[in-house]
Scaffold this motif. Structure first.
Motif, PDB file in Angstrom:
ATOM      1  N   HIS A 147       4.759  18.066  10.478  1.00  0.00           N
ATOM      2  CA  HIS A 147       3.754  18.510   9.522  1.00  0.00           C
ATOM      3  C   HIS A 147       3.305  19.927   9.885  1.00  0.00           C
ATOM      4  O   HIS A 147       2.282  20.394   9.416  1.00  0.00           O
ATOM      5  CB  HIS A 147       2.576  17.533   9.459  1.00  0.00           C
TER       6      HIS A 147
ATOM      7  N   ASP B 202       0.804  -1.216   0.000  1.00  0.00           N
ATOM      8  CA  ASP B 202       0.000   0.000   0.000  1.00  0.00           C
ATOM      9  C   ASP B 202       0.844   1.276   0.000  1.00  0.00           C
ATOM     10  O   ASP B 202       0.309   2.363   0.105  1.00  0.00           O
ATOM     11  CB  ASP B 202      -0.913   0.002   1.235  1.00  0.00           C
ATOM     12  N   PHE B 203       2.167   1.130  -0.112  1.00  0.00           N
ATOM     13  CA  PHE B 203       2.983   2.326   0.042  1.00  0.00           C
ATOM     14  C   PHE B 203       4.333   2.155  -0.649  1.00  0.00           C
ATOM     15  O   PHE B 203       4.939   1.097  -0.571  1.00  0.00           O
ATOM     16  CB  PHE B 203       3.202   2.598   1.539  1.00  0.00           C
TER      17      PHE B 203
ATOM     18  N   THR C 241       8.109   9.730   8.397  1.00  0.00           N
ATOM     19  CA  THR C 241       8.590   8.890   9.489  1.00  0.00           C
ATOM     20  C   THR C 241       9.299   7.648   8.949  1.00  0.00           C
ATOM     21  O   THR C 241      10.348   7.254   9.449  1.00  0.00           O
ATOM     22  CB  THR C 241       7.416   8.498  10.402  1.00  0.00           C
ATOM     23  N   THR C 242       8.704   7.053   7.904  1.00  0.00           N
ATOM     24  CA  THR C 242       9.314   5.867   7.309  1.00  0.00           C
ATOM     25  C   THR C 242      10.724   6.181   6.818  1.00  0.00           C
ATOM     26  O   THR C 242      11.635   5.370   6.959  1.00  0.00           O
ATOM     27  CB  THR C 242       8.450   5.351   6.147  1.00  0.00           C
TER      28      THR C 242
ATOM     29  N   SER D 260       0.411  13.959   6.831  1.00  0.00           N
ATOM     30  CA  SER D 260       0.479  12.641   7.460  1.00  0.00           C
ATOM     31  C   SER D 260       0.407  11.558   6.391  1.00  0.00           C
ATOM     32  O   SER D 260      -0.371  11.667   5.454  1.00  0.00           O
ATOM     33  CB  SER D 260      -0.679  12.462   8.439  1.00  0.00           C
ATOM     34  N   GLY D 261       1.233  10.541   6.552  1.00  0.00           N
ATOM     35  CA  GLY D 261       1.197   9.420   5.621  1.00  0.00           C
ATOM     36  C   GLY D 261       2.025   9.620   4.363  1.00  0.00           C
ATOM     37  O   GLY D 261       1.991   8.803   3.460  1.00  0.00           O
ATOM     38  N   CYS D 262       2.798  10.709   4.289  1.00  0.00           N
ATOM     39  CA  CYS D 262       3.594  10.948   3.081  1.00  0.00           C
ATOM     40  C   CYS D 262       4.916  10.195   3.138  1.00  0.00           C
ATOM     41  O   CYS D 262       5.669  10.188   2.181  1.00  0.00           O
ATOM     42  CB  CYS D 262       3.849  12.428   2.881  1.00  0.00           C
ATOM     43  N   GLY D 263       5.226   9.566   4.282  1.00  0.00           N
ATOM     44  CA  GLY D 263       6.439   8.757   4.360  1.00  0.00           C
ATOM     45  C   GLY D 263       7.579   9.422   5.102  1.00  0.00           C
ATOM     46  O   GLY D 263       8.701   8.926   5.066  1.00  0.00           O
TER      47      GLY D 263
ATOM     48  N   GLN E 150       5.610  14.252  -0.589  1.00  0.00           N
ATOM     49  CA  GLN E 150       4.217  13.886  -0.820  1.00  0.00           C
ATOM     50  C   GLN E 150       4.186  12.464  -1.366  1.00  0.00           C
ATOM     51  O   GLN E 150       4.940  12.146  -2.283  1.00  0.00           O
ATOM     52  CB  GLN E 150       3.576  14.864  -1.810  1.00  0.00           C
ATOM     53  N   SER E 151       3.324  11.634  -0.806  1.00  0.00           N
ATOM     54  CA  SER E 151       3.147  10.236  -1.251  1.00  0.00           C
ATOM     55  C   SER E 151       4.467   9.508  -1.466  1.00  0.00           C
ATOM     56  O   SER E 151       4.672   8.871  -2.488  1.00  0.00           O
ATOM     57  CB  SER E 151       2.344  10.177  -2.546  1.00  0.00           C
TER      58      SER E 151
END
Lengths: 372, 222
Positions: A193, A16-17, A42-43, A37-40, A209-210
């Motif tokens: 963020h 999913d990413f 932290t990853t 949030s969720g743009c990566g 982003q993404s």
């Protein structure tokens, strides 16, 4: 690979990413990693620290290879100091033992601050004998930052260290981060963020982003870009580095100097010659062809038009030069035509309000109005 | 007054099998708490078996396995020239299997509740996995270890069916307290049965009370 700059590439593929980034980390200063949030974000930090074992691609820093298709340097062998969103202090140890945990397992670097200096810088000297459960959220995060620094890292990674704190606690911890920013001798990646935190703390900005990098560069340049919708959809702004010249107790105004001249802001902001950062929204700057004789606006600066650019909604974004500094103004298309704005034209910029960043006296809404 | 030998034998059996279970159960429980292997479910089910299996069934298989002609028993005879069944050694093996779920499960729960967060923090601070285990995971699992030790010990103390099947009733060797009580009742020596039963009851209550008391204290500490 450039020796004076770290270069980080990281790739990760999950159902999913997908993460695929290539960023430059200048060897000094704070590099902000900004994105929704969720743009990566932290990853990415976790890949750099070696906490994502299934990450493909390569991670390298200052010429050292930490990870590629054949090699994997374990997280305990990577010289990074990781500050997690939740402080993650070990609950069974006192603050002092928490601080010593990384220090005992790392080779001290002479060029870094001494433990006493770090403890002093983060203001946790009086907390050393306490258990983490007896600390406030802000104190826990300060101790956790000190613990990461005492690992003597070559790179500091901060993953939204303020995200779990309420507004008052954020204000309490911010001055410590300012001091850290001013004194830290190693590069730092700061994930957030919040553009407010970024403007205050960072020297460089990476916008994500993404799982991809939309843009990266000096913070001042990045905030003037209008092609990055994530920065606020046309909410372009200018960041000015200023020094405090003096304070007028009668009018309660501070006089600040920047590369393009002087501005006046209400309130007392730090000591004499203390470096500050101002953020001026393009929409708070208006333009006049002649210097207004009487106006309630205090900050009127002579400026030269460098370029103009049409924006959606009947607006024009004007890039100005004020002395050595740059400034942006957002005016309506009608005003732009009435003023007949062309390149090289001299006029006056009126600044309606100035937001003062990194000031110890900053209020929760750090928007100081420069109108008298 | 009945001899207290059976009580002492039970305590000795409980201490030895609990110590061995903690020693070997800790790595197994830790592995179970961290692995994503498909074998995990099978091993978890095997560990839990003694909870549902009648002790006589477990005892029956052990009797065959540990007997002089059994897989383990024959090897033991070759090695030591004595049999495992009807010996204290056989009882220890039986107790370890019988009490295994009561030690493994609390340990596994304790390890699972620690999660990756503190482990990651320790790793980024330069600690290797074994170092992380001894400095972070073990100290944070104190309650789990306490529960595992007391449950394992108390459960071994109360064991009857398995002992009867593999141990018989040899005084000083395999005549543990539960067997002794059974013998006294069979012989209609109710007075002696009362004393031993009362002792076991008081002892078990003390164990449980200590467990809940210390658990409560530790919970407030963290």
């Amino acid at each position: 690979m450039n020796t004076d700059a770290g270069h980080v590439t990281a790739a990760l593929s999950r159902p999913d990413f997908t993460l695929d980034v290539d960023i430059k980390v200048p060897s000094h200063g704070v590099t902000g990693i900004f994105g929704a949030s969720g743009c990566g974000k932290t990853t990415l930090l976790r890949c750099i620290a070696g906490l994502e074992r299934d990450a493909r691609g390569s991670v390298g820093f200052n010429g050292q290879l930490w990870q590629d298709s054949e090699n994997f340097v374990s997280p305990w062998q990577r010289p990074v100091g990781y500050v997690f969103q939740d402080a993650r202090l070990f609950p069974h140890m006192t603050v002092a033992r928490n601080l010593n945990y990384g220090r005992r397992r790392s080779a001290p670097l002479p060029e870094l601050s001494s433990p006493e200096q770090i403890i002093d810088m983060l203001g946790i000297g009086h907390l050393l004998d306490r258990k983490p459960a007896q600390l406030s959220g802000g104190e826990q995060q300060r101790a956790s930052i000190a613990r990461a620094l005492l690992r003597y890292p070559a790179l500091v990674l901060m993953d939204e260290p303020l995200a779990n704190l309420d507004a008052a606690r954020k204000q309490e911890i911010m001055p410590f981060l300012d001091r850290l920013h001013a004194n830290l001798q190693v590069p730092m990646l700061y994930v957030s963020h919040s553009l407010d935190e970024m403007t205050r703390l960072c020297d460089h900005l990476v916008v994500m982003q993404s799982g991809r990098v939309l843009g990266q560069g000096r913070l001042h340049d990045m905030l003037m870009r209008t092609d990055l919708p994530i920065l606020g959809g046309g909410e372009a702004s200018t960041v000015l580095d200023v020094r405090v010249l003096d304070y007028d107790p009668h009018y309660q105004l501070s006089r600040l100097q920047f590369a393009g001249g002087e501005v006046v802001v209400p309130g007392r902001h730090g000591d004499h010659s203390c470096p500050l950062r101002l953020r001026i929204m393009a929409s708070d700057v208006s333009l006049c062809r002649e210097r207004p004789r009487s106006s309630s606006i205090l900050n009127i600066l002579p400026a030269v038009v460098e370029s103009r650019q049409a924006e959606a909604g009947g607006y024009v974004l004007v890039q100005l030069r004020v002395g050595e500094a740059k400034l942006m103004a957002r005016v309506t298309l009608k005003s732009a035509e009435a003023l007949n704005l062309i390149q090289g034209q001299s006029l006056f910029a009126q600044i309606k309000s100035v937001a003062v960043k990194n000031s110890a006296e900053q209020t929760a809404i750090d928007n100081a109005n420069a109108e008298a | 007054m009945p001899g207290l030998g059976p009580l002492w034998l039970s305590v000795k059996l409980g201490l030895i099998s609990t110590a061995i279970l903690i020693l070997f159960g800790t790595p197994l429980a830790f592995w179970l708490s961290r692995t994503r292997s498909h074998a995990k479910t099978v091993i978890e089910a095997m560990v839990a078996l003694p909870i549902v299996l009648p002790p006589t069934v477990l005892g029956f298989y052990l009797l065959i396995l540990l007997g002089p002609n059994g897989l383990v028993g024959s090897y033991w005879v070759k090695l030591t020239e004595s049999t495992l069944t009807f010996s204290f050694g056989g009882l220890v093996i039986a107790s370890i299997l019988y009490s295994m779920p009561f030690v493994i499960q609390p340990l596994q729960n304790a390890f699972e509740s620690i999660g990756r967060g503190f482990v990651e923090a320790a790793e980024t601070l330069g600690a290797r996995p074994l170092d992380v285990f001894f400095t972070v995971i073990l100290p944070l699992s104190t309650r789990g270890f306490l529960t595992a030790a007391i449950m394992g010990f108390a459960h071994t103390l109360g064991e009857f069916g398995v002992v009867l099947m593999v141990g018989g009733n040899i005084p000083g060797q395999t005549r543990v307290i539960s067997i002794a009580i059974y013998d006294h009742v069979e012989a209609l020596e109710y007075a002696q049965a009362h004393v031993l039963s009362g002792l076991l009851l008081a002892f078990s209550f003390t164990c449980m009370f200590a467990l809940y008391f210390i658990n409560g204290r530790l919970r407030h500490e963290h």
